[in-house]
Design a protein around this motif. Sequence first.
Motif, PDB file in Angstrom:
ATOM      1  N   GLU A 123      -5.481  -4.081  -0.411  1.00 42.76           N
ATOM      2  CA  GLU A 123      -6.910  -4.121  -0.745  1.00 42.76           C
ATOM      3  C   GLU A 123      -7.318  -2.867  -1.500  1.00 42.76           C
ATOM      4  O   GLU A 123      -8.064  -2.927  -2.487  1.00 42.76           O
ATOM      5  N   ALA A 124      -6.800  -1.720  -1.052  1.00 44.94           N
ATOM      6  CA  ALA A 124      -7.110  -0.467  -1.753  1.00 44.94           C
ATOM      7  C   ALA A 124      -6.546  -0.490  -3.173  1.00 44.94           C
ATOM      8  O   ALA A 124      -7.209  -0.053  -4.126  1.00 44.94           O
ATOM      9  N   GLY A 125      -5.323  -1.013  -3.319  1.00 49.24           N
ATOM     10  CA  GLY A 125      -4.722  -1.091  -4.636  1.00 49.24           C
ATOM     11  C   GLY A 125      -5.489  -2.011  -5.564  1.00 49.24           C
ATOM     12  O   GLY A 125      -5.655  -1.723  -6.750  1.00 49.24           O
ATOM     13  N   ALA A 160       4.895   6.243  -4.995  1.00 51.11           N
ATOM     14  CA  ALA A 160       4.847   6.875  -3.670  1.00 51.11           C
ATOM     15  C   ALA A 160       4.077   8.187  -3.723  1.00 51.11           C
ATOM     16  O   ALA A 160       3.290   8.510  -2.808  1.00 51.11           O
ATOM     17  N   THR A 161       4.270   8.968  -4.775  1.00 46.87           N
ATOM     18  CA  THR A 161       3.534  10.226  -4.939  1.00 46.87           C
ATOM     19  C   THR A 161       2.042   9.961  -5.078  1.00 46.87           C
ATOM     20  O   THR A 161       1.209  10.690  -4.506  1.00 46.87           O
ATOM     21  N   LEU A 162       1.689   8.930  -5.828  1.00 43.88           N
ATOM     22  CA  LEU A 162       0.282   8.563  -5.984  1.00 43.88           C
ATOM     23  C   LEU A 162      -0.315   8.156  -4.643  1.00 43.88           C
ATOM     24  O   LEU A 162      -1.444   8.552  -4.306  1.00 43.88           O
ATOM     25  N   GLU A 163       0.429   7.374  -3.866  1.00 40.26           N
ATOM     26  CA  GLU A 163      -0.072   6.940  -2.561  1.00 40.26           C
ATOM     27  C   GLU A 163      -0.290   8.127  -1.626  1.00 40.26           C
ATOM     28  O   GLU A 163      -1.272   8.170  -0.872  1.00 40.26           O
ATOM     29  N   ARG A 164       0.596   9.113  -1.682  1.00 41.64           N
ATOM     30  CA  ARG A 164       0.405  10.312  -0.855  1.00 41.64           C
ATOM     31  C   ARG A 164      -0.821  11.094  -1.309  1.00 41.64           C
ATOM     32  O   ARG A 164      -1.570  11.645  -0.486  1.00 41.64           O
ATOM     33  N   ALA A 165      -1.041  11.115  -2.616  1.00 42.36           N
ATOM     34  CA  ALA A 165      -2.187  11.861  -3.138  1.00 42.36           C
ATOM     35  C   ALA A 165      -3.513  11.237  -2.701  1.00 42.36           C
ATOM     36  O   ALA A 165      -4.457  11.948  -2.354  1.00 42.36           O
ATOM     37  N   VAL A 166      -3.581   9.901  -2.711  1.00 49.60           N
ATOM     38  CA  VAL A 166      -4.841   9.239  -2.337  1.00 49.60           C
ATOM     39  C   VAL A 166      -4.923   8.988  -0.837  1.00 49.60           C
ATOM     40  O   VAL A 166      -5.988   8.653  -0.308  1.00 49.60           O
TER      41      VAL A 166
END
Length: 305
Positions: free
Chosen positions: A62-64, A40-46
């Motif tokens: 798709e982004a992942g 979740a932290t990674l998703e917020r960062a990107v």
Amino acid sequence: MAPVRLDHLETFALVVRAGGFRAAARERGVASSVISQTVATLERAVGLRLLNRTTRSMAPTEAGTRLLSRLDPALADIRLALAEIDQLRDRPSGTLRINAPAPAVDHVLCPLAFAFMAEYPDVNVEFVSDAAIVDIVAEGYDAGVRFGEHLAQDMIAVPLGQPLRYAIVAAPEYLAENGKPGAPADLVGHTCIRRRYPGGTIAEWHFEKGGKVVEIEPRGRLTLNSAHQELQAALAGQGIAHVFEDYARASIDQGRLVEVLADWSPRLPSWYLYYPNRRHSSAAMQAFLGFVRRSNRPTAAHTGP
């Protein structure tokens, strides 16, 4: 985009490779909530969702998927760089990860590992029992073990252990009640203990004698997915089992099992330890290869099967 931590990227790749947060947490030895919070932290960062989550499944968006396609080779390069500097140590260290079918782990790799770990106390060893064909590079393994015909063409392969042989066995009580098969065709009238492969197919039993090859589709009420289970069923008088001889030998010698159709059992090639080219081998892997050579096992390497 906010700064992204490398360990968060590694965790994201692990979740996808392991097939979920719980499996990734077990591999890391942490709580599932820690893994979930990291992603979740990674998703917020990107600023993008990288995983689609439901209560029953998880899949990259798709982004992942795009991130993972670039991330895997990048992480592999980083692991290689760390492995290269690790070779500067006086003693090899790190973790050796090998993917192998359970029989190879039970009868070849474990005996080797016990002696290897005594000689190299700074190396950790992890064996993953898996009969499915996997991409060992993408899955983060140093090496795999398979039969020669199942090796990728770009791998270096080393024979591991002695030639193999299947044994057809049953308890004396079962044979006393049902008779002893004299030829493979006689198995049609017997209760066979079947094995289902990870892909879902039922294993056929192969026989060979005097140039004649016979394949039997076993029939029986009990279907299992491991040699240990099949052996226990045979010992309990539940039918005739088809297992590697190494599993059954002690019980045969003790008289708890009887081998039948021994003259129909063909010898099989040995297992092969396979790995990418030496440039990608860690110090731990190089130490293990050297140990295998010193263990008086066949070591003539070749490329492909």
